[in-house]
Design a protein around this motif. Structure first.
Motif: not given
Length: 427
Positions: A131-137
């Motif tokens: 939620a804090e980083t919006a990483m693409d995983a």
């Protein structure tokens, strides 16, 4: 939310797999200065191409009473999903005997409860990170179906489901027809399984992508990385480790976290410490989903074939297929027979999901303890500033962020737990 430590320190984390990186993330947020050391790149070991499933609510410890009646097949059958190759290795024999001693109903129940508690912590921490980083995983929450081939295996699964329901898990026992309503790609397989357990909250993600994203985030926050740099030894003076030796020079720190997976045992042994971790070799293949594949061709839901002990996870436009557990020592060679078995299982389960043109094979060593619980914190008689975070078996991705919370708590001045509390040091 960041929880600043009242005594920030320099912490050296040995290992840049998902467990080490999750720990680095948590400790940096506590205000610690962090250095990460690994002999390869981030996520290169067991994190590189694991099963991708995040099993937060449905766990089945490998040490289970059913193992006893399976022993003849495990020892003799070439196609067994759990393979034991006996070696002239005292550690393998000691680990194996401890494992068999743990194959009791009472131990399995206790292990299940502890794993579910740790997994719940891990889910919360990983959700917060995303939620804090919006990483693409390639993260998805589509649930998981575990398929059982016989009435006996389905009955045992329902028993495990009842235990987990008491511990807070939401699960449902389904008929084959009900499974197809949830995952249409199983429509041609209904005659091959007796029933399934469905856990709607389960997730999947690409562990390697998470590792790579974490490295970028941590570097931006000032974390120092020494990659492609093996740790050749730890220097102990009295009750403390004072430095980690590497070809690039010594690294000094106030505290050290051992998150090297199966490699943790060697460094621990050099300090005179016994770490009950043995490598479980697993395999995977990664396949591209065929262009134009519809809902009846490629699965959206995570699927586990309990009979063959093979998992299928959708990660973006790829299908990860993983399985097997071999007790064969530090053997990283990729067996063509095992890869062929994964390809064959995929053709049986989802024949129209992929063209099978590019099969990306992988084998990795998962650090396992006899009971299936990770080793978290200090070892008895170990240095006061050396914490262990290893032994997660096939649940490293699932438990990584919860384990990091335990390490962070252990580094706060008022808390100094010994690993035997949660983990498997007594095994």
């Amino acid at each position: 939310m960041t929880h600043p430590s009242s005594s920030p320190r320099h912490v050296c984390i040995l290992g840049a797999g998902i467990v080490g990186l999750a720990t680095a993330w948590r400790l940096q947020r506590d205000g610690h200065t962090v250095t990460v050391i690994d002999s390869a790149h981030s996520g290169a070991g067991a994190s590189a191409a694991n099963g991708a499933q995040l099993s937060y609510s449905y766990v089945q410890p490998l040490a289970d009473p059913s193992i006893w009646r399976q022993l003849p097949k495990l020892l003799l059958a070439n196609d067994s999903p759990l393979k034991l190759r006996l070696r002239m290795d005292p550690h393998q024999w000691a680990w194996g005997l401890s494992f068999l001693a743990a194959c009791r109903a009472s131990v399995s129940r206790d292990t299940t409860a502890q794993l579910l508690h740790l997994a719940a912590q891990s889910r919360l921490a990983f959700d917060t990170l995303r939620a804090e980083t919006a990483m693409d995983a390639d993260h998805s929450t589509t649930g998981k179906l575990v398929l059982y081939p016989t009435e006996a295996s389905f009955a045992a699964a329902r028993h495990q489901m009842a235990l987990q329901r008491v511990l807070g898990s939401e699960q449902h026992a389904l008929s084959p027809a009900e499974c197809v309503a949830i995952e249409p790609a199983l429509s041609h397989r209904t005659s091959h399984f007796h029933g399934a357990v469905y856990t709607p909250s389960e997730s999947a993600a690409d562990c390697l992508k998470v590792c790579q994203a974490l490295e970028q985030l941590l570097r931006a926050r000032g974390v120092r990385f020494l990659l492609d740099t093996p740790v050749t030894g730890l220097v102990r003076r009295g009750d403390r480790v004072v430095e980690a030796r590497t070809p690039a020079g010594a690294v000094h720190a106030d505290a050290f976290v051992m998150a090297l997976g199966t490699g943790s045992r060697r460094l621990a042994a050099a300090l005179g410490l016994r770490l009950p971790v043995y490598p479980l070799k697993g395999y995977s293949i990664t396949l591209d989903i065929q262009d134009g594949a519809d809902a009846t061709s490629a699965p959206a839901v995570n699927v586990t074939d309990a009979g063959r002990k093979i998992v299928f996870a959708r990660i973006g436009q790829r299908l990860r297929v993983a399985g097997m557990a071999e007790l064969v020592g530090e053997d990283r060679r990729i067996s063509s027979d095992r890869i062929d078995a994964l390809v064959s299982a995929t053709r049986d389960m989802f024949p129209r999901a992929t063209r099978f043109e590019n099969v990306h094979p992988w084998a990795g060593l998962r650090p396992a303890t006899p009971k299936g619980l990770p080793v978290l914190g200090r070892l008895p008689a170990g240095p006061a500033n050396l914490l262990f975070n290893t032994g997660h078996g096939a649940l490293g991705f699932t438990l990584a962020f919860g384990s990091a919370e335990h390490i962070a708590a252990a580094l706060r001045p008022q808390v100094r737990p010994v690993a035997a509390g949660l983990a498997a040091c007594s095994a």
